[in-house]
Design a protein around this motif. Structure first.
Motif, PDB file in Angstrom:
ATOM      1  N   CYS A  95      -6.145   1.076   5.710  1.00 11.77           N
ATOM      2  CA  CYS A  95      -6.107   2.170   5.333  1.00 11.77           C
ATOM      3  C   CYS A  95      -7.129   2.378   4.922  1.00 11.77           C
ATOM      4  O   CYS A  95      -7.656   3.670   5.143  1.00 11.77           O
ATOM      5  CB  CYS A  95      -4.929   3.170   5.620  1.00 11.77           C
ATOM      6  SG  CYS A  95      -3.781   2.983   3.573  1.00 11.77           S
ATOM      7  N   CYS A 121       0.216   3.218   3.146  1.00 13.20           N
ATOM      8  CA  CYS A 121       0.841   2.772   5.142  1.00 13.20           C
ATOM      9  C   CYS A 121       1.568   1.554   4.904  1.00 13.20           C
ATOM     10  O   CYS A 121       2.218   1.578   5.797  1.00 13.20           O
ATOM     11  CB  CYS A 121      -1.246   2.048   5.960  1.00 13.20           C
ATOM     12  SG  CYS A 121      -1.470   0.228   4.833  1.00 13.20           S
ATOM     13  N   PHE A 180      -7.121   3.657   1.491  1.00 11.43           N
ATOM     14  CA  PHE A 180      -6.672   3.436   0.208  1.00 11.43           C
ATOM     15  C   PHE A 180      -7.137   3.067  -1.072  1.00 11.43           C
ATOM     16  O   PHE A 180      -7.021   1.652  -0.816  1.00 11.43           O
ATOM     17  CB  PHE A 180      -4.782   3.654   0.230  1.00 11.43           C
ATOM     18  CG  PHE A 180      -4.730   3.867  -1.007  1.00 11.43           C
ATOM     19  CD1 PHE A 180      -4.018   5.448  -1.324  1.00 11.43           C
ATOM     20  CD2 PHE A 180      -3.696   2.834  -1.783  1.00 11.43           C
ATOM     21  CE1 PHE A 180      -3.207   5.664  -2.026  1.00 11.43           C
ATOM     22  CE2 PHE A 180      -3.543   3.474  -3.213  1.00 11.43           C
ATOM     23  CZ  PHE A 180      -3.573   5.025  -3.937  1.00 11.43           C
ATOM     24  N   CYS A 203       1.111  -0.961  -0.119  1.00 14.65           N
ATOM     25  CA  CYS A 203       0.303  -0.177  -0.056  1.00 14.65           C
ATOM     26  C   CYS A 203       0.901   1.471   0.577  1.00 14.65           C
ATOM     27  O   CYS A 203       1.612   1.358   1.282  1.00 14.65           O
ATOM     28  CB  CYS A 203      -0.484   0.284   1.259  1.00 14.65           C
ATOM     29  SG  CYS A 203      -1.944   0.948   1.597  1.00 14.65           S
ATOM     30  N   CYS A 214      -6.592  -1.315   0.100  1.00  9.30           N
ATOM     31  CA  CYS A 214      -6.356  -1.125   0.426  1.00  9.30           C
ATOM     32  C   CYS A 214      -7.167  -1.145   1.859  1.00  9.30           C
ATOM     33  O   CYS A 214      -7.772  -0.555   2.209  1.00  9.30           O
ATOM     34  CB  CYS A 214      -5.101  -0.681   1.193  1.00  9.30           C
ATOM     35  SG  CYS A 214      -4.175  -0.905   3.052  1.00  9.30           S
TER      36      CYS A 214
HETATM   37 ZN   LIG Z   1      -2.750   1.005   3.584  1.00 16.65          ZN
END
Ligand SMILES: [Zn+2]
Length: 514
Positions: A205, A174, A207, A171, A194
């Motif tokens: 996170c 993160c 994303f 990711c 993610c």
């Molecule tokens: Zn992430």
């Protein structure tokens, strides 16, 4: 013929210009001794190939880019919890002086296998990706995602999501890898998310975005799922021989899947497999027994390198090694090792007699460096020596310091009570059990101690004095043991007596004979 030599003979017929032997491991914590068995098995194949004159190479890949998916119990939770889901090379080392977590545990393991004579070239999976060498095959497997889905579906009899892709990005937000999923591939970039709740043990996170799946010197952007990756690494590295423990080699296991990827997707011959059984400690795959952890480095604390290697070399691949260090296991292993050495060194001495060639070869391949003749003394006797006072000189004179160290460890940690003894500082109460004849015997021995004695001669003399007093061998020696050790058995009496201060023994025997 020894198994590795048979394998080498078989491989020689393939006439490949290079046989590339490889093994690998994820350094997710202290590495279990079972993985050491893998290193030795591949090392044997490598050395046997070399001995047949086949050009060969041996590498060991550390999958340092795999995610940290659990916390080992010996690490502080507060410090490491936040790294769950991240690639191991991004996690800090538990000790200073190492690049990262994977580096620390890999190097501990490298030390162990090098000290038992295995010296593969070390490769790091992160560097394979960083070098760009994986990229062509990453493109190939992403392009053929639907065919790979079908392989999974056929093997596991369960439907795969239509938007499943064989790639896991790191990711960009993160840094985690366990939480990411790819949902599309356009030939240049993958679409990824993610996920907050993909796994139970750490959070993503959230994303979302598009990224290139191709790593470069600038950094690693992701990895293949490991069963697909296993096959891809074979092709990218050029591996031609690689086995694994039976958990990976069972029907429908990771090896089967990687083999299908080889045949149907990336067109690469499946490496010659070397499936092997587990290495158990006291019947268990993981865990500890009698204070012995099951990590590879723990084993080197209790066995000399050659003996640890011998334990693995002598056991056939399809047999589990179940090593319970308590009781007589370790002394027996030393006995077996000496027996193998005898066979090995009997080559010229035995004349016409046929020796056990396999056992001689096992001994030869158990060596670390030059072939070394082991000490002649039995381990069980040495274990008695190390318990006697004033034997340091003798041990040094005979060049037995190294084995004596292991004998001391065995006595302290694993020996049954019957094999342990110590000379009692005060007159043991067991002397009350002595007969009139036994007391007579002790006072006679005390007198004869003024002469100078050699062990073997003195042992016979003690036996004869007993006979003169009307005692059998067992009663004779029991009198000595009871008055010195407070037990009815012990090491060879003459050596025990001669290892002690003469005045002390005379005083003790006279006290005991009253
Ligand atoms: Zn992430």
């Amino acid at each position: 013929m020894f198994w590795a030599d048979s394998v080498a003979q078989e491989l020689k017929k393939r006439k490949l210009s290079l046989e590339w032997v490889d093994d690998m491991k994820t350094p997710s914590g202290k590495i279990h001794v079972g993985a050491l068995r893998g290193v030795v098995i591949h090392d044997l194949a490598f050395k046997a190939l070399k001995d047949t004159g086949v050009k060969t190479k041996y590498t060991y890949i550390f999958d340092n880019h795999d995610p940290m998916d659990a916390l080992p119990v010996y690490l502080p939770k507060e410090k490491y919890e936040k790294y769950l889901g991240m690639p191991l090379f991004k996690v800090p080392s538990p000790e200073p002086g190492f690049d990262n977590y994977a580096d620390y545990y890999a190097k501990d393991f490298i030390n162990v296998f090098q000290s038992i004579g295995c010296n593969p070239e070390i490769l790091w999976a992160s560097e394979l990706y960083l070098s760009g060498k994986m990229n062509n095959v990453i493109r190939e497997v992403l392009d053929k995602a639907s065919e790979i889905r079908k392989i999974y579906e056929d093997m596991y009899k369960k439907e795969m999501p239509k938007n499943w892709y064989p790639f896991q990005p790191f990711c960009p937000n993160c840094g985690k890898v366990s939480t990411t999923t790819v949902t599309d591939w356009d030939g240049n970039e993958v679409t990824m998310v993610c996920e907050m709740n993909k796994v139970k043990w750490t959070k993503g996170c959230g994303f979302q975005g598009k990224i290139s799946p191709f790593s470069s010197k600038k950094g690693i952007v992701g990895k293949l799922p490991w069963k697909v990756e296993w096959a891809v690494k074979w092709k990218v590295v050029g591996v031609t021989v690689e086995g694994a423990g039976k958990d990976h080699m069972s029907a429908g296991g990771s090896h089967d899947l990687a083999s299908e990827i080889c045949k149907k997707i990336i067109n690469y011959p499946v490496p010659y497999p070397l499936p092997y059984e587990f290495f158990l400690i006291g019947g268990k795959k993981m865990s500890s027994s009698k204070g012995l952890g099951s990590s590879a480095s723990d084993m080197l604390e209790i066995l000399p390198p050659q003996l640890l290697r011998f334990l693995m070399v002598k056991t056939k691949l399809n047999k589990a090694i179940d090593f319970d260090p308590s009781g007589g296991t370790i002394p027996n292993l030393f006995d077996e090792y000496q027996k193998a050495a005898d066979v090995y060194f009997s080559r010229s001495a035995s004349g016409g007699e046929k020796r056990d060639e396999d056992l001689a070869r096992v001994f030869e391949l158990s060596q670390v460096g030059e072939v070394q003749k082991p000490p002649m003394i039995r381990f069980s006797v040495l274990a008695q020596w190390v318990q006697m006072p004033n034997m340091e000189e003798e041990i040094k004179k005979e060049g037995l310091e190294n084995w004596a160290k292991y004998a001391g460890i065995w006595v302290e940690r694993f020996a049954p009570d019957q094999d342990k003894f110590s000379v009692q500082k005060e007159l043991p109460k067991e002397v009350e059990e002595l007969s009139k004849e036994q007391k007579q015997l002790l006072s006679k021995i005390a007198k004869e101690l003024d002469k100078k004695w050699e062990g073997e001669v003195f042992q016979t003399r003690i036996y004869d004095i007993g006979k003169e007093s009307g005692l059998g061998g067992k009663e004779t020696f029991a009198a000595v043991y009871k008055s010195l050790l407070g037990k009815d058995h012990g090491p060879k009496a003459a050596w025990l007596i001669l290892s002690l201060d003469k005045k002390f023994v005379q005083k003790r025997f006279l006290e005991a004979s009253k």
